[in-house]
Design a protein around this motif. Structure first.
Motif, PDB file in Angstrom:
ATOM      1  N   GLY A  38     -56.578  33.716  -6.451  1.00  0.00           N
ATOM      2  CA  GLY A  38     -55.713  32.666  -5.955  1.00  0.00           C
ATOM      3  C   GLY A  38     -54.452  32.529  -6.782  1.00  0.00           C
ATOM      4  O   GLY A  38     -54.118  33.395  -7.596  1.00  0.00           O
ATOM      5  N   ILE A  39     -53.762  31.419  -6.571  1.00  0.00           N
ATOM      6  CA  ILE A  39     -52.494  31.169  -7.261  1.00  0.00           C
ATOM      7  C   ILE A  39     -52.604  29.820  -7.967  1.00  0.00           C
ATOM      8  O   ILE A  39     -52.542  28.764  -7.328  1.00  0.00           O
ATOM      9  CB  ILE A  39     -51.314  31.163  -6.270  1.00  0.00           C
ATOM     10  N   TRP A  40     -52.784  29.844  -9.274  1.00  0.00           N
ATOM     11  CA  TRP A  40     -53.005  28.625 -10.045  1.00  0.00           C
ATOM     12  C   TRP A  40     -51.803  27.694  -9.962  1.00  0.00           C
ATOM     13  O   TRP A  40     -51.948  26.478  -9.919  1.00  0.00           O
ATOM     14  CB  TRP A  40     -53.344  28.987 -11.483  1.00  0.00           C
ATOM     15  N   GLU A  41     -50.612  28.267  -9.905  1.00  0.00           N
ATOM     16  CA  GLU A  41     -49.408  27.457  -9.768  1.00  0.00           C
ATOM     17  C   GLU A  41     -49.474  26.606  -8.495  1.00  0.00           C
ATOM     18  O   GLU A  41     -49.119  25.424  -8.503  1.00  0.00           O
ATOM     19  CB  GLU A  41     -48.174  28.356  -9.727  1.00  0.00           C
ATOM     20  N   ASP A  67     -70.518  20.753  -5.050  1.00  0.00           N
ATOM     21  CA  ASP A  67     -69.551  20.589  -6.134  1.00  0.00           C
ATOM     22  C   ASP A  67     -69.569  21.808  -7.062  1.00  0.00           C
ATOM     23  O   ASP A  67     -68.510  22.306  -7.471  1.00  0.00           O
ATOM     24  CB  ASP A  67     -69.860  19.330  -6.942  1.00  0.00           C
ATOM     25  N   LEU A  68     -70.766  22.304  -7.363  1.00  0.00           N
ATOM     26  CA  LEU A  68     -70.873  23.459  -8.258  1.00  0.00           C
ATOM     27  C   LEU A  68     -70.279  24.709  -7.624  1.00  0.00           C
ATOM     28  O   LEU A  68     -69.638  25.520  -8.298  1.00  0.00           O
ATOM     29  CB  LEU A  68     -72.337  23.701  -8.639  1.00  0.00           C
ATOM     30  N   ILE A  69     -70.497  24.877  -6.321  1.00  0.00           N
ATOM     31  CA  ILE A  69     -69.913  26.022  -5.620  1.00  0.00           C
ATOM     32  C   ILE A  69     -68.391  25.947  -5.681  1.00  0.00           C
ATOM     33  O   ILE A  69     -67.703  26.949  -5.911  1.00  0.00           O
ATOM     34  CB  ILE A  69     -70.408  26.079  -4.158  1.00  0.00           C
ATOM     35  N   LEU A  70     -67.851  24.740  -5.482  1.00  0.00           N
ATOM     36  CA  LEU A  70     -66.401  24.555  -5.550  1.00  0.00           C
ATOM     37  C   LEU A  70     -65.878  24.845  -6.956  1.00  0.00           C
ATOM     38  O   LEU A  70     -64.889  25.575  -7.124  1.00  0.00           O
ATOM     39  CB  LEU A  70     -66.034  23.129  -5.140  1.00  0.00           C
ATOM     40  N   TYR A  71     -66.535  24.297  -7.980  1.00  0.00           N
ATOM     41  CA  TYR A  71     -66.078  24.518  -9.353  1.00  0.00           C
ATOM     42  C   TYR A  71     -66.108  26.003  -9.703  1.00  0.00           C
ATOM     43  O   TYR A  71     -65.173  26.536 -10.313  1.00  0.00           O
ATOM     44  CB  TYR A  71     -66.963  23.752 -10.345  1.00  0.00           C
ATOM     45  N   ARG A  72     -67.199  26.648  -9.323  1.00  0.00           N
ATOM     46  CA  ARG A  72     -67.337  28.081  -9.604  1.00  0.00           C
ATOM     47  C   ARG A  72     -66.202  28.872  -8.968  1.00  0.00           C
ATOM     48  O   ARG A  72     -65.608  29.762  -9.584  1.00  0.00           O
ATOM     49  CB  ARG A  72     -68.675  28.575  -9.051  1.00  0.00           C
ATOM     50  N   SER A  73     -65.877  28.540  -7.732  1.00  0.00           N
ATOM     51  CA  SER A  73     -64.827  29.266  -7.020  1.00  0.00           C
ATOM     52  C   SER A  73     -63.460  29.051  -7.663  1.00  0.00           C
ATOM     53  O   SER A  73     -62.660  29.986  -7.772  1.00  0.00           O
ATOM     54  CB  SER A  73     -64.791  28.836  -5.552  1.00  0.00           C
ATOM     55  N   ILE A  74     -63.177  27.835  -8.086  1.00  0.00           N
ATOM     56  CA  ILE A  74     -61.890  27.548  -8.733  1.00  0.00           C
ATOM     57  C   ILE A  74     -61.775  28.294 -10.058  1.00  0.00           C
ATOM     58  O   ILE A  74     -60.747  28.904 -10.364  1.00  0.00           O
ATOM     59  CB  ILE A  74     -61.718  26.032  -8.935  1.00  0.00           C
ATOM     60  N   ILE A  75     -62.850  28.268 -10.841  1.00  0.00           N
ATOM     61  CA  ILE A  75     -62.834  28.949 -12.140  1.00  0.00           C
ATOM     62  C   ILE A  75     -62.689  30.460 -11.956  1.00  0.00           C
ATOM     63  O   ILE A  75     -61.834  31.106 -12.595  1.00  0.00           O
ATOM     64  CB  ILE A  75     -64.123  28.645 -12.936  1.00  0.00           C
ATOM     65  N   ASP A  76     -63.511  31.019 -11.088  1.00  0.00           N
ATOM     66  CA  ASP A  76     -63.582  32.471 -10.914  1.00  0.00           C
ATOM     67  C   ASP A  76     -62.402  32.993 -10.097  1.00  0.00           C
ATOM     68  O   ASP A  76     -61.599  33.819 -10.563  1.00  0.00           O
ATOM     69  CB  ASP A  76     -64.913  32.813 -10.232  1.00  0.00           C
ATOM     70  N   ASP A  77     -62.262  32.488  -8.865  1.00  0.00           N
ATOM     71  CA  ASP A  77     -61.275  33.043  -7.938  1.00  0.00           C
ATOM     72  C   ASP A  77     -59.839  32.788  -8.373  1.00  0.00           C
ATOM     73  O   ASP A  77     -58.960  33.608  -8.106  1.00  0.00           O
ATOM     74  CB  ASP A  77     -61.450  32.441  -6.542  1.00  0.00           C
ATOM     75  N   CYS A  78     -59.610  31.646  -9.002  1.00  0.00           N
ATOM     76  CA  CYS A  78     -58.226  31.280  -9.298  1.00  0.00           C
ATOM     77  C   CYS A  78     -57.885  31.371 -10.785  1.00  0.00           C
ATOM     78  O   CYS A  78     -57.047  32.158 -11.193  1.00  0.00           O
ATOM     79  CB  CYS A  78     -57.939  29.870  -8.787  1.00  0.00           C
ATOM     80  N   ILE A  79     -58.554  30.587 -11.605  1.00  0.00           N
ATOM     81  CA  ILE A  79     -58.170  30.521 -13.015  1.00  0.00           C
ATOM     82  C   ILE A  79     -58.410  31.852 -13.722  1.00  0.00           C
ATOM     83  O   ILE A  79     -57.545  32.353 -14.459  1.00  0.00           O
ATOM     84  CB  ILE A  79     -58.899  29.369 -13.725  1.00  0.00           C
ATOM     85  N   TYR A  80     -59.580  32.446 -13.495  1.00  0.00           N
ATOM     86  CA  TYR A  80     -59.827  33.734 -14.143  1.00  0.00           C
ATOM     87  C   TYR A  80     -58.934  34.823 -13.577  1.00  0.00           C
ATOM     88  O   TYR A  80     -58.213  35.508 -14.317  1.00  0.00           O
ATOM     89  CB  TYR A  80     -61.290  34.161 -14.009  1.00  0.00           C
ATOM     90  N   MET A  94     -63.534  36.128 -25.890  1.00  0.00           N
ATOM     91  CA  MET A  94     -62.196  35.837 -25.386  1.00  0.00           C
ATOM     92  C   MET A  94     -62.246  35.241 -23.984  1.00  0.00           C
ATOM     93  O   MET A  94     -61.503  34.306 -23.659  1.00  0.00           O
ATOM     94  CB  MET A  94     -61.351  37.110 -25.355  1.00  0.00           C
ATOM     95  N   LEU A  95     -63.118  35.799 -23.137  1.00  0.00           N
ATOM     96  CA  LEU A  95     -63.259  35.311 -21.769  1.00  0.00           C
ATOM     97  C   LEU A  95     -63.522  33.813 -21.747  1.00  0.00           C
ATOM     98  O   LEU A  95     -62.832  33.054 -21.063  1.00  0.00           O
ATOM     99  CB  LEU A  95     -64.400  36.055 -21.062  1.00  0.00           C
ATOM    100  N   ASN A  96     -64.492  33.372 -22.514  1.00  0.00           N
ATOM    101  CA  ASN A  96     -64.856  31.956 -22.506  1.00  0.00           C
ATOM    102  C   ASN A  96     -63.815  31.089 -23.195  1.00  0.00           C
ATOM    103  O   ASN A  96     -63.509  29.987 -22.740  1.00  0.00           O
ATOM    104  CB  ASN A  96     -66.237  31.775 -23.141  1.00  0.00           C
ATOM    105  N   GLU A  97     -63.246  31.595 -24.272  1.00  0.00           N
ATOM    106  CA  GLU A  97     -62.217  30.809 -24.961  1.00  0.00           C
ATOM    107  C   GLU A  97     -60.997  30.593 -24.068  1.00  0.00           C
ATOM    108  O   GLU A  97     -60.481  29.470 -23.971  1.00  0.00           O
ATOM    109  CB  GLU A  97     -61.797  31.514 -26.258  1.00  0.00           C
ATOM    110  N   GLU A  98     -60.530  31.653 -23.425  1.00  0.00           N
ATOM    111  CA  GLU A  98     -59.330  31.553 -22.589  1.00  0.00           C
ATOM    112  C   GLU A  98     -59.582  30.688 -21.355  1.00  0.00           C
ATOM    113  O   GLU A  98     -58.724  29.901 -20.947  1.00  0.00           O
ATOM    114  CB  GLU A  98     -58.857  32.947 -22.170  1.00  0.00           C
ATOM    115  N   ILE A 115     -58.246  26.089 -20.331  1.00  0.00           N
ATOM    116  CA  ILE A 115     -57.714  25.506 -19.094  1.00  0.00           C
ATOM    117  C   ILE A 115     -58.715  24.561 -18.447  1.00  0.00           C
ATOM    118  O   ILE A 115     -58.381  23.441 -18.065  1.00  0.00           O
ATOM    119  CB  ILE A 115     -57.341  26.628 -18.096  1.00  0.00           C
ATOM    120  N   THR A 116     -59.958  24.995 -18.357  1.00  0.00           N
ATOM    121  CA  THR A 116     -60.919  24.250 -17.545  1.00  0.00           C
ATOM    122  C   THR A 116     -61.490  23.016 -18.227  1.00  0.00           C
ATOM    123  O   THR A 116     -62.003  22.130 -17.543  1.00  0.00           O
ATOM    124  CB  THR A 116     -62.088  25.162 -17.114  1.00  0.00           C
TER     125      THR A 116
END
Length: 490
Positions: free
Chosen positions: A360-363, A410-423, A454-458, A462-463
């Protein structure tokens, strides 16, 4: 309560953990193999374990969902270099007759892939070959369709640049997989398979796969299988769609959706890694899942908001070396404003972002009250994202309200935002840059402690201020292409 057994495509979260999440959302008993025996980048699911599993559950479940590439070859990666003979392949498929005889009332849904127009990527060398094979299939397919000698010349030039063993494996795999596809359709015609999705992997318009499509469509038409066999773009979303289809069968409910996007005409164009207008893929999936578009919000059960570009990217443009930006034109800004308005009016909004592949596009997400969404998807190709989100939307809309349903959603939504967009949009590029400096193979780096840290720190930088629950991220296949998310219960 129905019982569902499923044979995953492989061990990646999209094929395994996400289905278990849907089972929790719907309070469904789900039976599958242990994740440790499933196919991955280096491991093949054994045929013995597959047979034993299917024989064991055939009389215990109401629905059996099968990823044919896992069933036949031991995983998706393995299906791209087929090692079965034609005789062995036919014998394996025919085993499904035995499964159906054990439980004639069992509904068997399956999905298979039409081989993509290139090979798997496991290192920099195979990435170069991926590009060459992809172009080879493009020009060869165009030559067979339009008979332009310039295309034939270009394909021969590319053929000379590809290692012979690479091309030989690729073309022999195409041949056997095409036979498997037709034998699968034969199982549908003989009422062994109740539903078969034929999902075209990564491709482009007029590629070599288009020749195989002619044969496939001819078989479907001649045997009148149009409501039982579907051919469209996709792959990794297949099991999600099959899982949701079980509930279409059970509930018989139609879910009405209101379609919101910057401009509906944008949906008429092929998206990167796909070979037909996007709207055709959307129509196929909504048909399978009994989702019907309604022109009015008042009649809508859900809102399907699709972010899409006016001009789709080419495959070559789809790399994500830096965080992406979204169009700031009037149509796009109005699209975002409409989403926020609907969210604040308590509409059930599911946001699908297919503007750029692989994330996705975090912006853009900063402009949306995204924690009010009911669902979000922006991973991999347009059809991957679409299928998983439509399955989620149908299941959410037809499942009775409960605290467990809301918590799981809610967990499905959070997972998708973290994975699909932020990561995918922010963190992945920084990890790739670090790996390049350290001469680490981003396609296969083993159990690298530094990268995992690094993955978890970065991510948490944000999250921690936007996602209201603790989690730990991991690399399921020890490559940067995808991650998994495990939530931590307080």
């Amino acid at each position: 309560m129905i019982k569902i057994g499923f044979l995953p495509l492989d061990s990646r979260p999209c094929n395994y953990e996400w289905i278990k999440d849907f089972a929790k959302l719907t309070n469904t008993e789900c039976i599958t193999l242990p994740i440790v025996v499933l196919g991955n980048l280096h491991q093949t699911l054994s045929w013995t374990k597959t047979k034993t599993f299917l024989l064991d559950i055939a009389t215990k479940v109401d629905y059996l969902l099968i990823a044919i590439d896992s069933y036949m070859h031991g995983g998706l990666i393995q299906s791209r270099t087929v090692k079965l003979s034609h005789e062995e392949a036919k014998e394996r498929l025919d085993f499904l007759y035995e499964i159906k005889k054990l439980n004639p009332k069992l509904k068997i849904f399956a999905f298979d892939t039409v081989l993509r127009t290139s090979i798997s990527t496991i290192d920099e060398e195979s990435k170069k070959n991926w590009e060459l094979v992809n172009q080879y299939c493009k020009y060869l397919g165009r030559y067979y369709r339009y008979h332009d000698e310039a295309d034939l010349t270009k394909s021969k030039e590319l053929e000379a640049m590809i290692p012979s063993h690479v091309l030989e494996y690729f073309l022999s795999s195409r041949s056997i997989k095409n036979h498997i596809t037709l034998w699968g359709l034969e199982l549908v015609a003989n009422q062994v398979l109740d539903l078969l999705l034929l999902l075209q992997e990564d491709s482009m318009p007029d590629g070599i796969q288009s020749l195989e499509h002619v044969t496939i469509r001819k078989y479907i038409d001649e045997h009148q299988l149009n409501n039982k066999a579907y051919l469209y773009n996709g792959t990794d979303e297949g099991m999600s769609v099959l899982f949701a289809r079980c509930f279409v069968e059970e509930t018989k409910k139609q879910v009405n959706y209101y379609l919101l996007c910057p401009d509906h005409s944008y949906l008429d164009k092929p998206q990167p890694f796909e070979d037909r207008p996007y709207i055709q893929n959307l129509e196929a999936m909504t048909s399978i899942l009994n989702l019907k578009e309604t022109p009015t919000l008042e009649n809508a059960d859900i809102v399907l908001a699709i972010n899409v570009n006016e001009t789709p990217l080419s495959i070559e443009q789809s790399e994500r070396p830096i965080p992406q930006t979204f169009a700031k034109d009037e149509k796009s800004l109005n699209f975002i404003n409409q989403i926020n308005t609907l969210l604040n009016q308590n509409y059930q909004v599911f946001l699908l972002d297919i503007a750029i592949p692989n994330g996705g596009i975090w912006e853009m997400m900063h402009q949306i009250e995204y924690l009010k969404l009911k669902g979000y998807s922006a991973w991999n190709t347009a059809s991957n994202s679409t299928g998983s989100l439509l399955a989620h939307a149908y299941l959410y809309a037809t499942t009775p309200q409960s605290d467990t349903k809301q918590m799981t959603n809610d967990l499905i939504l959070y997972r998708s935002i973290i994975d699909d967009c932020i990561y995918q949009d922010i963190v992945r590029a920084s990890l790739n840059d670090f790996a390049q400096i350290q001469n680490i193979n981003i396609y296969n780096f083993g159990d690298n402690i530094t990268l995992n840290k690094m993955l978890n720190e970065e991510l948490h930088k944000i999250t921690n201020i936007v996602i209201p629950i603790k989690y730990r991220a991991y690399f399921p296949w020890n490559r940067t292409f995808e991650i998994g998310i495990r939530f931590i219960e307080e």
